[in-house]
Design a protein around this motif. Structure first.
Motif, PDB file in Angstrom:
ATOM      1  N   TYR A  42       0.913  -1.185  -0.072  1.00 32.53           N
ATOM      2  CA  TYR A  42       0.128  -0.084  -0.162  1.00 32.53           C
ATOM      3  C   TYR A  42       0.791   1.241   0.062  1.00 32.53           C
ATOM      4  O   TYR A  42       1.948   1.332   0.650  1.00 32.53           O
ATOM      5  N   GLN A  90       0.558   5.194   1.287  1.00 31.33           N
ATOM      6  CA  GLN A  90      -0.184   6.313   1.920  1.00 31.33           C
ATOM      7  C   GLN A  90       0.622   7.850   1.905  1.00 31.33           C
ATOM      8  O   GLN A  90       1.793   7.865   2.247  1.00 31.33           O
ATOM      9  N   GLN A 113      -4.157  11.174   3.609  1.00 28.75           N
ATOM     10  CA  GLN A 113      -4.866  10.397   2.864  1.00 28.75           C
ATOM     11  C   GLN A 113      -4.849   8.926   3.607  1.00 28.75           C
ATOM     12  O   GLN A 113      -3.919   8.400   4.122  1.00 28.75           O
ATOM     13  N   PRO A 114      -5.971   8.033   3.031  1.00 28.21           N
ATOM     14  CA  PRO A 114      -5.999   6.553   3.734  1.00 28.21           C
ATOM     15  C   PRO A 114      -4.883   5.845   2.770  1.00 28.21           C
ATOM     16  O   PRO A 114      -4.834   6.363   1.573  1.00 28.21           O
ATOM     17  N   PRO A 115      -4.542   4.779   3.083  1.00 24.66           N
ATOM     18  CA  PRO A 115      -3.656   4.036   2.139  1.00 24.66           C
ATOM     19  C   PRO A 115      -4.488   3.594   0.787  1.00 24.66           C
ATOM     20  O   PRO A 115      -5.727   3.362   0.985  1.00 24.66           O
ATOM     21  N   LEU A 173      -4.256   0.643  -2.201  1.00 23.36           N
ATOM     22  CA  LEU A 173      -3.621  -0.587  -2.681  1.00 23.36           C
ATOM     23  C   LEU A 173      -2.948  -0.534  -3.808  1.00 23.36           C
ATOM     24  O   LEU A 173      -3.085   0.194  -4.756  1.00 23.36           O
ATOM     25  N   TYR A 199      -1.125  -6.782  -5.010  1.00 22.71           N
ATOM     26  CA  TYR A 199      -1.492  -7.939  -4.301  1.00 22.71           C
ATOM     27  C   TYR A 199      -0.969  -9.235  -4.742  1.00 22.71           C
ATOM     28  O   TYR A 199      -0.545  -9.222  -6.030  1.00 22.71           O
ATOM     29  N   TRP A 200      -1.234 -10.140  -4.343  1.00 26.19           N
ATOM     30  CA  TRP A 200      -0.708 -11.518  -4.490  1.00 26.19           C
ATOM     31  C   TRP A 200       0.787 -11.335  -4.977  1.00 26.19           C
ATOM     32  O   TRP A 200       1.397 -12.045  -5.633  1.00 26.19           O
ATOM     33  N   GLU A 228      -2.516  -3.433  -8.779  1.00 28.82           N
ATOM     34  CA  GLU A 228      -3.807  -3.169  -8.814  1.00 28.82           C
ATOM     35  C   GLU A 228      -4.237  -2.143 -10.174  1.00 28.82           C
ATOM     36  O   GLU A 228      -3.266  -1.727 -10.706  1.00 28.82           O
ATOM     37  N   TYR A 246       3.610   0.530   3.055  1.00 27.78           N
ATOM     38  CA  TYR A 246       3.425  -0.633   3.895  1.00 27.78           C
ATOM     39  C   TYR A 246       3.151  -1.915   3.086  1.00 27.78           C
ATOM     40  O   TYR A 246       2.374  -2.028   1.967  1.00 27.78           O
ATOM     41  N   GLN A 291       1.551  -5.826   3.779  1.00 30.40           N
ATOM     42  CA  GLN A 291       0.501  -6.382   4.796  1.00 30.40           C
ATOM     43  C   GLN A 291       0.383  -7.874   4.120  1.00 30.40           C
ATOM     44  O   GLN A 291       0.278  -7.961   2.751  1.00 30.40           O
ATOM     45  N   TYR A 293      -2.215 -11.242   3.994  1.00 28.61           N
ATOM     46  CA  TYR A 293      -3.751 -11.372   4.141  1.00 28.61           C
ATOM     47  C   TYR A 293      -3.796 -13.248   4.132  1.00 28.61           C
ATOM     48  O   TYR A 293      -4.735 -13.500   3.638  1.00 28.61           O
ATOM     49  N   TYR A 320      -4.513  -9.895   9.944  1.00 25.32           N
ATOM     50  CA  TYR A 320      -3.826  -9.330   8.749  1.00 25.32           C
ATOM     51  C   TYR A 320      -2.893  -8.089   8.996  1.00 25.32           C
ATOM     52  O   TYR A 320      -3.288  -6.982   8.697  1.00 25.32           O
ATOM     53  N   PHE A 327       0.195  -5.112   9.203  1.00 29.10           N
ATOM     54  CA  PHE A 327       1.022  -4.694   8.415  1.00 29.10           C
ATOM     55  C   PHE A 327       2.354  -4.458   8.862  1.00 29.10           C
ATOM     56  O   PHE A 327       2.607  -4.657  10.087  1.00 29.10           O
ATOM     57  N   LEU A 351      -0.417   0.869  11.489  1.00 28.92           N
ATOM     58  CA  LEU A 351      -1.659   0.484  11.090  1.00 28.92           C
ATOM     59  C   LEU A 351      -1.902  -1.011  11.567  1.00 28.92           C
ATOM     60  O   LEU A 351      -1.057  -1.612  11.674  1.00 28.92           O
ATOM     61  N   TRP A 383      -4.970  -3.668  11.957  1.00 25.21           N
ATOM     62  CA  TRP A 383      -6.214  -4.252  11.386  1.00 25.21           C
ATOM     63  C   TRP A 383      -6.898  -4.797  12.665  1.00 25.21           C
ATOM     64  O   TRP A 383      -6.396  -5.396  13.322  1.00 25.21           O
ATOM     65  N   TYR A 410     -10.338   3.629  10.291  1.00 20.32           N
ATOM     66  CA  TYR A 410     -10.794   3.499   8.831  1.00 20.32           C
ATOM     67  C   TYR A 410     -11.571   2.266   8.836  1.00 20.32           C
ATOM     68  O   TYR A 410     -11.344   1.178   9.347  1.00 20.32           O
ATOM     69  N   SER A 460      -9.859 -11.431   0.828  1.00 20.38           N
ATOM     70  CA  SER A 460      -9.166 -10.805   1.860  1.00 20.38           C
ATOM     71  C   SER A 460      -8.125  -9.735   1.464  1.00 20.38           C
ATOM     72  O   SER A 460      -7.635  -9.236   2.305  1.00 20.38           O
ATOM     73  N   ILE A 507      -7.420  -6.171   0.959  1.00 25.17           N
ATOM     74  CA  ILE A 507      -8.271  -4.802   1.391  1.00 25.17           C
ATOM     75  C   ILE A 507      -7.933  -3.978   0.207  1.00 25.17           C
ATOM     76  O   ILE A 507      -6.724  -3.462  -0.078  1.00 25.17           O
ATOM     77  N   PHE A 562     -10.209   1.919   1.303  1.00 24.86           N
ATOM     78  CA  PHE A 562     -10.546   2.517   2.466  1.00 24.86           C
ATOM     79  C   PHE A 562     -11.206   3.746   2.590  1.00 24.86           C
ATOM     80  O   PHE A 562     -11.200   4.527   1.644  1.00 24.86           O
ATOM     81  N   GLY A 563     -11.926   3.829   3.861  1.00 27.27           N
ATOM     82  CA  GLY A 563     -12.582   5.070   3.891  1.00 27.27           C
ATOM     83  C   GLY A 563     -11.687   6.179   4.233  1.00 27.27           C
ATOM     84  O   GLY A 563     -10.567   6.014   4.301  1.00 27.27           O
ATOM     85  N   GLN A 564     -12.100   7.583   4.350  1.00 25.42           N
ATOM     86  CA  GLN A 564     -11.431   8.519   4.488  1.00 25.42           C
ATOM     87  C   GLN A 564     -10.567   8.434   5.985  1.00 25.42           C
ATOM     88  O   GLN A 564      -9.672   9.128   6.122  1.00 25.42           O
TER      89      GLN A 564
END
Lengths: 112, 120
Positions: free
Chosen positions: A42, A44, A48-50, A52, A55-56, A61, A93, A95, A97, A102, A104, B47, B49, B98, B105, B107, B110-112
């Motif tokens: 991810y 960030q 702001q939020p992280p 993506l 993945y895998w 993405e 970051y 992470q 899953y 899960y 980070f 962070l 989870w 968040y 699985s 993610i 994310f919301g704000q």
């Protein structure tokens, strides 16, 4: 719990150069029954939020520039930015899953 | 395109229960391919989870061990939203919270985020 550890904690790279961020998991996040590695990256930016990126372990993405790539397997992973742009300044970051929780990594701050 | 709108108090007193709601648009809390997560971020813990709820013919929950005795994540199908309840909070629970959607699985949104401060 699977613990994720990133290195370095911070990194300064010149514009146009390559940036490499490492991530290690305390146990394998590869699931042999489906041949998949349960690892994401991810980005960030401040305030702001992280977001993506990967993945895998190596699948970008949708919409993520192809200068971002992920590699690695089992317990050791790398995020590479091939040609650093100014807008790539952020905290990155990893992470897993594989199974809850899960967790980070602690993050790697990338600066110019 | 999914959108997540968080709501809830920004200040909670120690020993009380922190409650947040995440309203979903563009997807369904009852989706058979999505899961609905809560994640928090603080300078001391990074962070983290916290937990999730998801529907696969019936409802399931998973929680982080660190909060398992204090957390509940509930779906609300009538309002297409999900909630977080974290009881017996201390100043250590001060964080940006968040809500987030995952496909399987992973993610992927994310919301704000919302800052929740635990203080008397």
């Amino acid at each position: 719990d699977i613990v994720m550890t990133q290195s370095p904690d911070s990194l300064a790279v010149s514009l146009g150069e390559r940036a490499t961020i490492n991530c290690k998991s305390s146990q394998s996040v590869f699931y042999s029954s489906n041949n998949k590695t349960y690892l994401a990256w991810y980005q960030q930016k401040p305030g702001q939020p992280p977001k993506l990126l990967i993945y895998w372990a190596s699948t970008r993405e949708s919409g993520v520039p192809d200068r971002f790539s992920g590699s690695g397997s089992a317990t050791d992973f790398t995020l590479t930015i091939s040609t650093l742009q100014a807008e790539d300044v952020a905290i990155y970051y990893c992470q897993h899953y594989y199974t809850p929780p899960y967790n980070f990594g602690q993050g790697t701050k990338l600066e110019i | 395109q999914v959108q997540l709108q968080q709501s809830g108090p920004g200040l909670v007193k120690p020993s009380q229960t922190l409650s947040l709601t995440c309203a979903i648009s563009g997807d369904s809390v009852s989706s058979n391919s999505a899961a609905w997560n809560w994640i928090r971020q603080s300078p001391s813990r990074g962070l983290e989870w916290l937990g999730r709820t998801y529907y696969r013919s019936k409802w399931y929950n998973d929680y982080a061990v660190s909060v398992k005795s204090r957390i509940t994540v509930n779906p609300d199908t009538s309002k297409n939203q999900f909630s977080l309840h974290l009881s017996s909070v201390t100043p250590e629970d001060t964080a940006v919270y968040y809500c987030a959607k995952s496909r399987g699985s992973i993610i992927d949104y994310f919301g704000q985020g919302a800052l929740v401060t635990v203080s008397s």
